[in-house]
Write a protein that holds these residues in place. Structure first.
Motif, PDB file in Angstrom:
ATOM      1  N   ASP A 131       0.817  -1.211   0.000  1.00  0.00           N
ATOM      2  CA  ASP A 131       0.000   0.000   0.000  1.00  0.00           C
ATOM      3  C   ASP A 131       0.851   1.261   0.000  1.00  0.00           C
ATOM      4  N   ARG A 132       2.136   1.135   0.264  1.00  0.00           N
ATOM      5  CA  ARG A 132       3.000   2.315   0.279  1.00  0.00           C
ATOM      6  C   ARG A 132       3.028   3.005  -1.083  1.00  0.00           C
ATOM      7  N   ILE A 133       2.761   2.223  -2.121  1.00  0.00           N
ATOM      8  CA  ILE A 133       2.773   2.779  -3.481  1.00  0.00           C
ATOM      9  C   ILE A 133       1.398   3.312  -3.861  1.00  0.00           C
ATOM     10  N   THR A 134       0.337   2.580  -3.478  1.00  0.00           N
ATOM     11  CA  THR A 134      -1.019   2.918  -3.931  1.00  0.00           C
ATOM     12  C   THR A 134      -1.814   3.706  -2.903  1.00  0.00           C
ATOM     13  N   ARG A 135      -1.227   4.064  -1.794  1.00  0.00           N
ATOM     14  CA  ARG A 135      -1.961   4.740  -0.731  1.00  0.00           C
ATOM     15  C   ARG A 135      -2.637   6.005  -1.273  1.00  0.00           C
ATOM     16  N   ASN A 136      -3.945   6.134  -0.992  1.00  0.00           N
ATOM     17  CA  ASN A 136      -4.666   7.291  -1.528  1.00  0.00           C
ATOM     18  C   ASN A 136      -5.197   8.213  -0.438  1.00  0.00           C
ATOM     19  N   LEU A 137      -4.779   8.012   0.822  1.00  0.00           N
ATOM     20  CA  LEU A 137      -5.188   8.908   1.889  1.00  0.00           C
ATOM     21  C   LEU A 137      -4.172  10.033   2.034  1.00  0.00           C
ATOM     22  N   LYS A 138      -4.638  11.253   1.909  1.00  0.00           N
ATOM     23  CA  LYS A 138      -3.779  12.428   2.029  1.00  0.00           C
ATOM     24  C   LYS A 138      -4.361  13.352   3.092  1.00  0.00           C
ATOM     25  N   PRO A 139      -3.526  13.871   3.989  1.00  0.00           N
ATOM     26  CA  PRO A 139      -4.065  14.652   5.107  1.00  0.00           C
ATOM     27  C   PRO A 139      -4.659  15.995   4.711  1.00  0.00           C
ATOM     28  N   GLU A 140      -4.320  16.507   3.529  1.00  0.00           N
ATOM     29  CA  GLU A 140      -4.745  17.856   3.184  1.00  0.00           C
ATOM     30  C   GLU A 140      -5.973  17.898   2.291  1.00  0.00           C
ATOM     31  N   ILE A 141      -6.534  16.736   1.895  1.00  0.00           N
ATOM     32  CA  ILE A 141      -7.638  16.738   0.937  1.00  0.00           C
ATOM     33  C   ILE A 141      -8.807  15.924   1.473  1.00  0.00           C
ATOM     34  N   LEU A 142      -9.876  15.871   0.683  1.00  0.00           N
ATOM     35  CA  LEU A 142     -11.036  15.052   0.980  1.00  0.00           C
ATOM     36  C   LEU A 142     -10.695  13.591   0.699  1.00  0.00           C
ATOM     37  N   ASN A 143     -10.862  12.720   1.689  1.00  0.00           N
ATOM     38  CA  ASN A 143     -10.488  11.318   1.546  1.00  0.00           C
ATOM     39  C   ASN A 143     -11.713  10.424   1.569  1.00  0.00           C
ATOM     40  N   LEU A 144     -11.931   9.703   0.488  1.00  0.00           N
ATOM     41  CA  LEU A 144     -12.961   8.685   0.453  1.00  0.00           C
ATOM     42  C   LEU A 144     -12.436   7.472   1.203  1.00  0.00           C
ATOM     43  N   LEU A 145     -13.114   7.051   2.267  1.00  0.00           N
ATOM     44  CA  LEU A 145     -12.622   5.950   3.094  1.00  0.00           C
ATOM     45  C   LEU A 145     -13.032   4.618   2.474  1.00  0.00           C
ATOM     46  N   SER A 146     -12.416   4.356   1.349  1.00  0.00           N
ATOM     47  CA  SER A 146     -12.631   3.128   0.596  1.00  0.00           C
ATOM     48  C   SER A 146     -11.346   2.841  -0.183  1.00  0.00           C
ATOM     49  N   PRO A 147     -10.996   1.564  -0.381  1.00  0.00           N
ATOM     50  CA  PRO A 147      -9.765   1.256  -1.127  1.00  0.00           C
ATOM     51  C   PRO A 147      -9.776   1.760  -2.559  1.00  0.00           C
ATOM     52  N   SER A 148     -10.959   1.898  -3.132  1.00  0.00           N
ATOM     53  CA  SER A 148     -11.089   2.370  -4.505  1.00  0.00           C
ATOM     54  C   SER A 148     -11.543   3.827  -4.534  1.00  0.00           C
ATOM     55  N   LYS A 149     -11.094   4.551  -5.515  1.00  0.00           N
ATOM     56  CA  LYS A 149     -11.500   5.946  -5.665  1.00  0.00           C
ATOM     57  C   LYS A 149     -12.897   6.073  -6.264  1.00  0.00           C
ATOM     58  N   VAL A 150     -13.418   4.969  -6.805  1.00  0.00           N
ATOM     59  CA  VAL A 150     -14.769   4.942  -7.371  1.00  0.00           C
ATOM     60  C   VAL A 150     -15.537   3.810  -6.697  1.00  0.00           C
ATOM     61  N   ILE A 151     -16.717   4.090  -6.178  1.00  0.00           N
ATOM     62  CA  ILE A 151     -17.523   3.055  -5.546  1.00  0.00           C
ATOM     63  C   ILE A 151     -18.900   3.003  -6.188  1.00  0.00           C
ATOM     64  N   LYS A 152     -19.618   1.901  -5.928  1.00  0.00           N
ATOM     65  CA  LYS A 152     -20.911   1.665  -6.553  1.00  0.00           C
ATOM     66  C   LYS A 152     -22.037   1.722  -5.531  1.00  0.00           C
ATOM     67  N   TYR A 153     -23.170   2.252  -6.003  1.00  0.00           N
ATOM     68  CA  TYR A 153     -24.404   2.290  -5.198  1.00  0.00           C
ATOM     69  C   TYR A 153     -25.517   1.635  -6.004  1.00  0.00           C
ATOM     70  N   TRP A 154     -26.185   0.627  -5.386  1.00  0.00           N
ATOM     71  CA  TRP A 154     -27.310  -0.043  -6.038  1.00  0.00           C
ATOM     72  C   TRP A 154     -28.610   0.525  -5.505  1.00  0.00           C
ATOM     73  N   LYS A 155     -29.432   1.045  -6.407  1.00  0.00           N
ATOM     74  CA  LYS A 155     -30.712   1.627  -6.019  1.00  0.00           C
ATOM     75  C   LYS A 155     -31.610   0.558  -5.394  1.00  0.00           C
ATOM     76  N   GLY A 156     -32.420   0.995  -4.422  1.00  0.00           N
ATOM     77  CA  GLY A 156     -33.332   0.091  -3.755  1.00  0.00           C
ATOM     78  C   GLY A 156     -32.771  -0.574  -2.516  1.00  0.00           C
ATOM     79  N   TYR A 157     -31.482  -0.316  -2.226  1.00  0.00           N
ATOM     80  CA  TYR A 157     -30.824  -0.896  -1.057  1.00  0.00           C
ATOM     81  C   TYR A 157     -30.276   0.222  -0.171  1.00  0.00           C
TER      82      TYR A 157
END
Length: 366
Positions: A131-157
Motif C-alpha cells: 500500500d506504500r505505493i497505492t496509498r490514496n489517503l492524504k491529510p490535506e484533501i477530501l479522503n474517500l474511506l474506501s480502497p477504490s477511488k470509485v464506488i458503486k451504489y445499487w438503487k433500492g438498497y
C-alpha cells in the motif's frame, strides 16, 4: 533535549493497526534512568533504556485500544428525511478517527526530567506493505474511506459511504453533490469523518439519481457509480480504513443447510417389547451457508472486494428492498473459506466466488 532517531508522524494520518515506532534518547550529560509515555492509557507507560541509553516504543497496541469503539459494530441511527437533506449525513468521527496527544518524558538519576509533546492523527485502519505505493489517503484533501477511488451504489438498497475531511480544513466544510440527472445539492459536513447516506432503501438523496454522481469539496472530486435495482445477495463489510463498503452479488446463489446430531443419552432400561427408544437424542445443530459470485468486475471493483478477505466484520442484508430499512435488517455473517476464488480474463475483468456462513439456526434441544 530529547533526540529522536525515529519520530512519530505528526503531520499525516497514522493507521492504528500498523507499527508506529519511535526511537529516542537524550543529549543531556545526566544519567538516564527511565522514560515515560503519557496520554495513551490512564496510567503512565514506563520504558527502560538499552545499554546505550536509547529507548524503543511501538504505539500500535495502545492505539488499537484507544480507537476501537462498540466492538466495530455499525450503530448509526438513520432517520432519513427527504425534506431535510442534512439528515442524510452523520458525524462518525468517534468510530474511526481520533486526535491523540501524548507526552514523552525522559527521567534522570538526579530526579529531574525533560519532555516533549506529540499530537497524532489516528485512523482506525491498516495498511499492507504494497500500500506504500497505492496509498490514496492524504491529510490535506477530501479522503474517500474506501480502497477504490470509485464506488458503486445499487438503487433500492440501503447505502452509505464515508469520507474524511482534510486535516487542514475546518470540520464544517460545504459539500457539493452533482448527479448526471442534473440534480445538484449542497450539504455541510457534520464532523471530521462523515457518513453520507444515499438511501435507506426507499428515501434517496439526491432524488432521481441515475448514471452516477460526484461529490466535492474545493474542487476535490470523488465519484459514485449509480447502478439500477436488481435482486441479489447484498452485504456490507468493514474495510481497511475502518468504514463500510457495500456489494451486491449475483441473484443466482446456492444456499446449503448442514445439520448434525448432538449427543445421545442411554435410555435402554426396559425389555425389548416395552422399548420404543433405546436412546434419547439431545437434539441437532444446524448451519446455513450461502455461496455467491460477482462477475465482470473491473480493477476498481477488485480493490473493493479484495478487502473482504481481511474484514473483521461482514453483515448480510435481510431487509426488504425498495423500503425503509434500519440496522436490525442486517445480520453478522462470516467468510467461511480462507481464500477467495478470483478468476481473471484477458480483458482484465474479474470474477469472485465466496461462501458466507450464517449464524447457527435456533433448534429445539433437551
Amino acid at each position: 533535549m530529547i533526540i529522536f532517531s525515529k519520530d512519530i508522524d505528526t503531520v499525516g494520518l497514522i493507521t492504528a493497526h500498523n507499527n508506529n515506532i519511535i526511537r529516542f534518547t537524550s543529549d543531556s550529560p545526566l544519567i538516564i534512568t527511565t522514560a515515560i509515555i503519557r496520554g495513551l492509557i490512564p496510567t503512565d507507560i514506563i520504558l527502560y533504556p538499552d545499554p546505550t541509553g536509547s529507548f524503543y516504543f511501538n504505539y500500535k497496541d495502545y492505539l488499537k485500544v484507544a480507537i476501537i469503539e462498540n466492538n466495530l459494530n455499525d450503530d448509526l441511527s438513520d432517520g432519513l428525511d427527504n425534506s431535510n437533506p442534512q439528515t442524510f449525513i452523520y458525524n462518525v468521527t468517534n468510530s474511526c478517527f481520533k486526535k491523540i496527544e501524548t507526552r514523552i518524558i525522559v527521567n534522570f538519576a538526579n530526579n529531574t526530567s525533560e519532555g516533549v509533546h506529540r499530537v497524532i492523527n489516528v485512523l482506525n485502519g491498516v495498511e499492507q506493505y504494497d500500500d506504500r505505493i497505492t496509498r490514496n489517503l492524504k491529510p490535506e484533501i477530501l479522503n474517500l474511506l474506501s480502497p477504490s477511488k470509485v464506488i458503486k451504489y445499487w438503487k433500492g438498497y440501503p447505502f452509505e459511504f464515508s469520507f474524511l475531511v482534510g486535516l487542514y480544513l475546518p470540520d464544517d466544510v460545504d459539500i457539493t453533490i452533482t448527479g448526471e440527472s442534473a440534480i445538484d445539492a449542497e450539504l455541510t459536513s457534520a464532523g471530521r469523518v462523515n457518513s453520507l447516506f444515499l438511501s435507506d432503501g426507499l428515501n434517496e438523496f439526491p432524488t432521481g439519481l441515475s448514471g452516477g454522481l460526484t461529490f466535492s469539496v474545493d474542487n476535490d472530486i470523488k465519484s459514485i457509480n449509480v447502478c439500477e435495482f436488481k435482486c441479489g445477495v447484498y452485504i456490507k463489510f468493514l474495510n481497511k480504513y475502518g468504514r463500510w463498503n457495500y456489494w451486491l452479488f449475483d441473484r443466482i446463489f446456492y444456499k446449503t443447510k448442514t445439520t448434525k446430531y448432538l449427543q445421545e443419552i442411554d435410555n435402554d432400561f426396559n425389555n425389548v417389547n416395552d422399548t420404543i427408544s433405546p436412546t434419547l437424542q439431545v437434539g441437532k445443530i444446524s448451519d446455513t451457508t450461502i455461496k455467491c459470485a460477482a462477475k465482470g468486475l473491473d480493477q476498481n471493483d477488485k480493490l473493493v472486494l479484495d478487502g473482504i478477505i481481511n474484514s473483521p466484520k461482514i453483515f448480510l442484508f435481510t431487509g426488504e428492498t425498495n423500503n425503509v430499512n434500519k440496522n436490525n435488517t442486517w445480520i453478522e455473517v462470516r467468510l467461511k473459506t480462507n481464500s477467495l476464488q478470483i478468476f481473471s480474463s484477458k480483458k482484465m475483468l474479474y470474477t469472485y466466488v465466496l461462501e458466507l456462513d450464517l449464524p447457527a439456526d435456533n433448534t429445539i434441544t433437551l
